[in-house]
Scaffold this motif. Structure first.
Motif, PDB file in Angstrom:
ATOM      1  N   PRO A 232       0.807  -1.225   0.000  1.00  0.00           N
ATOM      2  CA  PRO A 232       0.000   0.000   0.000  1.00  0.00           C
ATOM      3  C   PRO A 232       0.845   1.282   0.000  1.00  0.00           C
ATOM      4  O   PRO A 232       0.379   2.339  -0.401  1.00  0.00           O
ATOM      5  CB  PRO A 232      -0.835  -0.095   1.280  1.00  0.00           C
ATOM      6  CG  PRO A 232      -0.365  -1.282   2.010  1.00  0.00           C
ATOM      7  CD  PRO A 232       0.521  -2.094   1.149  1.00  0.00           C
ATOM      8  N   LEU A 233       2.106   1.176   0.431  1.00  0.00           N
ATOM      9  CA  LEU A 233       2.969   2.373   0.431  1.00  0.00           C
ATOM     10  C   LEU A 233       3.341   2.793  -0.983  1.00  0.00           C
ATOM     11  O   LEU A 233       3.837   3.889  -1.209  1.00  0.00           O
ATOM     12  CB  LEU A 233       4.243   2.099   1.229  1.00  0.00           C
ATOM     13  CG  LEU A 233       4.045   1.964   2.753  1.00  0.00           C
ATOM     14  CD1 LEU A 233       5.293   1.403   3.395  1.00  0.00           C
ATOM     15  CD2 LEU A 233       3.685   3.305   3.376  1.00  0.00           C
ATOM     16  N   LEU A 234       3.121   1.879  -1.951  1.00  0.00           N
ATOM     17  CA  LEU A 234       3.402   2.224  -3.350  1.00  0.00           C
ATOM     18  C   LEU A 234       2.138   2.671  -4.076  1.00  0.00           C
ATOM     19  O   LEU A 234       2.149   2.942  -5.262  1.00  0.00           O
ATOM     20  CB  LEU A 234       4.022   1.021  -4.081  1.00  0.00           C
ATOM     21  CG  LEU A 234       5.401   0.586  -3.565  1.00  0.00           C
ATOM     22  CD1 LEU A 234       5.857  -0.687  -4.248  1.00  0.00           C
ATOM     23  CD2 LEU A 234       6.426   1.689  -3.754  1.00  0.00           C
ATOM     24  N   ARG A 235       1.017   2.726  -3.331  1.00  0.00           N
ATOM     25  CA  ARG A 235      -0.251   3.136  -3.954  1.00  0.00           C
ATOM     26  C   ARG A 235      -0.762   4.455  -3.406  1.00  0.00           C
ATOM     27  O   ARG A 235      -1.891   4.832  -3.650  1.00  0.00           O
ATOM     28  CB  ARG A 235      -1.308   2.047  -3.749  1.00  0.00           C
ATOM     29  CG  ARG A 235      -0.981   0.737  -4.439  1.00  0.00           C
ATOM     30  CD  ARG A 235      -2.232  -0.104  -4.585  1.00  0.00           C
ATOM     31  NE  ARG A 235      -2.902  -0.292  -3.305  1.00  0.00           N
ATOM     32  CZ  ARG A 235      -2.625  -1.262  -2.442  1.00  0.00           C
ATOM     33  NH1 ARG A 235      -1.680  -2.123  -2.693  1.00  0.00           N
ATOM     34  NH2 ARG A 235      -3.295  -1.353  -1.315  1.00  0.00           N
ATOM     35  N   SER A 236       0.059   5.137  -2.595  1.00  0.00           N
ATOM     36  CA  SER A 236      -0.356   6.466  -2.158  1.00  0.00           C
ATOM     37  C   SER A 236       0.846   7.380  -2.239  1.00  0.00           C
ATOM     38  O   SER A 236       1.990   6.925  -2.163  1.00  0.00           O
ATOM     39  CB  SER A 236      -0.908   6.422  -0.721  1.00  0.00           C
ATOM     40  OG  SER A 236       0.068   5.918   0.159  1.00  0.00           O
ATOM     41  N   GLY A 237       0.588   8.660  -2.433  1.00  0.00           N
ATOM     42  CA  GLY A 237       1.706   9.586  -2.561  1.00  0.00           C
ATOM     43  C   GLY A 237       1.262  10.987  -2.914  1.00  0.00           C
ATOM     44  O   GLY A 237       0.081  11.334  -2.824  1.00  0.00           O
ATOM     45  N   LEU A 238       2.238  11.793  -3.328  1.00  0.00           N
ATOM     46  CA  LEU A 238       1.986  13.185  -3.708  1.00  0.00           C
ATOM     47  C   LEU A 238       2.457  13.391  -5.141  1.00  0.00           C
ATOM     48  O   LEU A 238       3.460  12.823  -5.567  1.00  0.00           O
ATOM     49  CB  LEU A 238       2.779  14.130  -2.788  1.00  0.00           C
ATOM     50  CG  LEU A 238       2.440  14.109  -1.296  1.00  0.00           C
ATOM     51  CD1 LEU A 238       3.420  14.982  -0.533  1.00  0.00           C
ATOM     52  CD2 LEU A 238       1.012  14.595  -1.064  1.00  0.00           C
ATOM     53  N   LEU A 239       1.709  14.223  -5.874  1.00  0.00           N
ATOM     54  CA  LEU A 239       2.086  14.520  -7.259  1.00  0.00           C
ATOM     55  C   LEU A 239       2.846  15.844  -7.304  1.00  0.00           C
ATOM     56  O   LEU A 239       2.382  16.857  -6.791  1.00  0.00           O
ATOM     57  CB  LEU A 239       0.833  14.599  -8.136  1.00  0.00           C
ATOM     58  CG  LEU A 239      -0.046  13.331  -8.151  1.00  0.00           C
ATOM     59  CD1 LEU A 239      -1.220  13.497  -9.105  1.00  0.00           C
ATOM     60  CD2 LEU A 239       0.768  12.090  -8.530  1.00  0.00           C
ATOM     61  N   LEU A 240       4.016  15.819  -7.940  1.00  0.00           N
ATOM     62  CA  LEU A 240       4.887  16.998  -7.986  1.00  0.00           C
ATOM     63  C   LEU A 240       5.185  17.374  -9.434  1.00  0.00           C
ATOM     64  O   LEU A 240       4.580  16.827 -10.359  1.00  0.00           O
ATOM     65  CB  LEU A 240       6.169  16.694  -7.193  1.00  0.00           C
ATOM     66  CG  LEU A 240       5.909  16.320  -5.717  1.00  0.00           C
ATOM     67  CD1 LEU A 240       7.117  15.631  -5.103  1.00  0.00           C
ATOM     68  CD2 LEU A 240       5.529  17.547  -4.913  1.00  0.00           C
ATOM     69  N   ALA A 241       6.117  18.309  -9.650  1.00  0.00           N
ATOM     70  CA  ALA A 241       6.414  18.791 -11.010  1.00  0.00           C
ATOM     71  C   ALA A 241       6.751  17.621 -11.932  1.00  0.00           C
ATOM     72  O   ALA A 241       7.504  16.720 -11.559  1.00  0.00           O
ATOM     73  CB  ALA A 241       7.583  19.774 -10.960  1.00  0.00           C
ATOM     74  N   GLY A 242       6.141  17.635 -13.122  1.00  0.00           N
ATOM     75  CA  GLY A 242       6.413  16.590 -14.108  1.00  0.00           C
ATOM     76  C   GLY A 242       5.587  15.327 -13.937  1.00  0.00           C
ATOM     77  O   GLY A 242       5.757  14.356 -14.677  1.00  0.00           O
ATOM     78  N   ALA A 243       4.647  15.313 -12.997  1.00  0.00           N
ATOM     79  CA  ALA A 243       3.875  14.085 -12.716  1.00  0.00           C
ATOM     80  C   ALA A 243       3.018  13.646 -13.903  1.00  0.00           C
ATOM     81  O   ALA A 243       2.770  12.458 -14.088  1.00  0.00           O
ATOM     82  CB  ALA A 243       2.989  14.289 -11.495  1.00  0.00           C
ATOM     83  N   SER A 244       2.569  14.619 -14.720  1.00  0.00           N
ATOM     84  CA  SER A 244       1.710  14.285 -15.868  1.00  0.00           C
ATOM     85  C   SER A 244       2.359  13.249 -16.787  1.00  0.00           C
ATOM     86  O   SER A 244       1.724  12.325 -17.261  1.00  0.00           O
ATOM     87  CB  SER A 244       1.416  15.543 -16.689  1.00  0.00           C
ATOM     88  OG  SER A 244       0.116  15.982 -16.411  1.00  0.00           O
ATOM     89  N   ARG A 245       3.640  13.444 -17.012  1.00  0.00           N
ATOM     90  CA  ARG A 245       4.387  12.548 -17.905  1.00  0.00           C
ATOM     91  C   ARG A 245       4.380  11.107 -17.348  1.00  0.00           C
ATOM     92  O   ARG A 245       4.113  10.149 -18.062  1.00  0.00           O
ATOM     93  CB  ARG A 245       5.812  13.084 -18.017  1.00  0.00           C
ATOM     94  CG  ARG A 245       6.617  12.468 -19.116  1.00  0.00           C
ATOM     95  CD  ARG A 245       7.959  13.177 -19.262  1.00  0.00           C
ATOM     96  NE  ARG A 245       8.946  12.297 -19.858  1.00  0.00           N
ATOM     97  CZ  ARG A 245       8.966  11.971 -21.132  1.00  0.00           C
ATOM     98  NH1 ARG A 245       8.059  12.455 -21.949  1.00  0.00           N
ATOM     99  NH2 ARG A 245       9.892  11.153 -21.617  1.00  0.00           N
ATOM    100  N   THR A 246       4.635  10.992 -16.066  1.00  0.00           N
ATOM    101  CA  THR A 246       4.650   9.669 -15.424  1.00  0.00           C
ATOM    102  C   THR A 246       3.271   9.017 -15.491  1.00  0.00           C
ATOM    103  O   THR A 246       3.139   7.840 -15.809  1.00  0.00           O
ATOM    104  CB  THR A 246       5.081   9.802 -13.952  1.00  0.00           C
ATOM    105  OG1 THR A 246       6.402  10.339 -13.931  1.00  0.00           O
ATOM    106  CG2 THR A 246       5.080   8.471 -13.236  1.00  0.00           C
ATOM    107  N   LEU A 247       2.222   9.809 -15.197  1.00  0.00           N
ATOM    108  CA  LEU A 247       0.871   9.252 -15.186  1.00  0.00           C
ATOM    109  C   LEU A 247       0.403   8.889 -16.590  1.00  0.00           C
ATOM    110  O   LEU A 247      -0.487   8.073 -16.767  1.00  0.00           O
ATOM    111  CB  LEU A 247      -0.117  10.220 -14.530  1.00  0.00           C
ATOM    112  CG  LEU A 247       0.144  10.538 -13.055  1.00  0.00           C
ATOM    113  CD1 LEU A 247      -0.954  11.418 -12.489  1.00  0.00           C
ATOM    114  CD2 LEU A 247       0.252   9.274 -12.213  1.00  0.00           C
ATOM    115  N   SER A 248       1.015   9.509 -17.595  1.00  0.00           N
ATOM    116  CA  SER A 248       0.650   9.171 -18.980  1.00  0.00           C
ATOM    117  C   SER A 248       1.436   7.954 -19.469  1.00  0.00           C
ATOM    118  O   SER A 248       1.338   7.563 -20.621  1.00  0.00           O
ATOM    119  CB  SER A 248       0.928  10.354 -19.916  1.00  0.00           C
ATOM    120  OG  SER A 248       0.353  11.522 -19.403  1.00  0.00           O
ATOM    121  N   GLY A 249       2.282   7.409 -18.596  1.00  0.00           N
ATOM    122  CA  GLY A 249       2.997   6.180 -18.951  1.00  0.00           C
ATOM    123  C   GLY A 249       4.351   6.394 -19.591  1.00  0.00           C
ATOM    124  O   GLY A 249       4.916   5.477 -20.181  1.00  0.00           O
TER     125      GLY A 249
END
Length: 355
Positions: A232-249
């Motif tokens: 579960p520690l890998l399924r919660s967090g904070l989104l910071l600069a550049g996060a869009s790129r990561t979330l888009s894969g």
């Protein structure tokens, strides 16, 4: 404990019939000064508290409708055990990590907030350390991070956080604080990881939490699906600069990247926060964690405490920008003038309620 204090320790018990089953119960242990043994209450309908009643509670918060049920369900059995006490040290487990007990209101009576001073603990044994701690000399330094440039459309920008940081910075500086602020492209994971134990850390950005079932084959926020499902520690967090790129894969897979715009709770455990008196996560849903059998809630709260932070303020649901700014401004005004953080926060809450 003094005569006016009590400890309320909530323990979630999973049903067991040759193997763990879905049903759960909640056991409440209450300790008061002079008690040879804790008083105990059992709340049998744990599964309903985690599903039906939790949904009703959250909906009534979001839609601002009267809630005549939640008090009885979540607090009814606890109240008689703490009669006559003023300060309650509250150690939650399971669903109690996902509701704010202060918001429960008795039919025809007051909110829990108006009746008690509630101190939420990660674990009731933390109280020993809190009571033993000598007041340290305050080093007046603050680190603020917000309004990150997420670098794409996968994450909605938060212009309100820019205003929030400016207001907070102004109050702190006028009370003699040294303030360092990161925003835009500078509000990055790498820069956050480089920070060393400021007295105050204020982070205004999106938080996220994924339940087991939300992890698809593509993984969770830059983390491989198998790893994310198991931890579960890998399924919660904070989104910071550049996060869009990561979330888009487009990210470097998994934890190899020190700076992919996503700070998981797992990574947050390794921040250098010794000497940090307070962290404020002013973001949506940063307080939510995973209810797992026997493991309670993992998530950002635990991670930041493991990293050394003494206290956290975080939001449990999507919050109104204006209300958040008012609450924070009130809180910082009291706190920066030397009021203890718990007292300052309660004053700010009561003031906002009156408005």
């Amino acid at each position: 404990l003094s005569d006016t204090e009590a400890v309320v320790d909530i323990i979630r018990l999973q049903g067991f019939d040759e193997q763990l089953v879905k049903d759960s119960k909640y056991v409440v242990m209450v300790v008061k000064k002079g008690d040879a043994l804790p008083a105990m209450a059992v709340i049998d309908n744990g599964s309903q508290l985690e599903t039906r009643y939790s949904k009703f509670y959250k909906n009534s918060i979001l839609q601002r409708t009267p809630d005549g049920y939640s008090y009885d369900q979540y607090w009814g059995k606890i109240d008689p055990l703490v009669a006559g006490k003023k300060t309650i040290y509250f150690s939650p487990d399971g669903i109690y990590n996902q509701i704010n007990v202060n918001t429960l209101k008795k039919e025809g009576g007051d909110y829990v907030l108006g009746r008690y001073d509630l101190v939420v603990l990660g674990n009731s044994k933390d109280l020993l350390e809190i009571k033993a701690k000598k007041p340290a000399s305050v080093k007046k330094d603050a680190f603020l991070l917000g309004f990150p440039n997420y670098g794409g459309n996968a994450v909605a920008a938060l212009p309100g956080t820019k205003v929030e940081l400016e207001a907070v910075s102004k109050i702190l500086k006028s009370n003699g604080y040294t303030v360092s602020t990161l925003s835009g492209a500078e509000a990055s994971e790498k820069n956050l990881k480089a920070v060393k134990g400021p007295q105050l850390m204020h982070i205004a950005t999106h938080g996220y939490f994924l339940a087991d079932g939300d992890v698809g084959s593509g993984g969770a926020a830059g983390v491989n699906a198998e790893n994310a499902k198991g931890n579960p520690l890998l399924r919660s967090g904070l989104l910071l600069a550049g996060a869009s790129r990561t979330l888009s894969g487009h990210a470097i897979p998994d934890l190899q990247s020190n700076d992919n715009g996503v700070l998981t709770a797992y990574e947050a455990m390794n921040l250098s926060l010794e000497g940090t008196d307070l962290i404020i996560l002013s973001a949506c849903e940063t307080g939510l964690g995973d209810v797992r059998a026997g493991e309670g809630v993992y998530g950002l709260q635990r991670a930041f405490q493991v990293a050394g932070a003494r206290a956290l303020i975080m939001s449990l649901w999507k919050v109104d920008d204006t209300a958040t700014q008012l609450l924070m401004t009130n809180f910082y005004t009291y706190w920066a003038k030397g009021s203890p953080k718990l007292k300052a926060f309660k004053q700010a809450q009561l003031q906002l309620m009156a408005q």
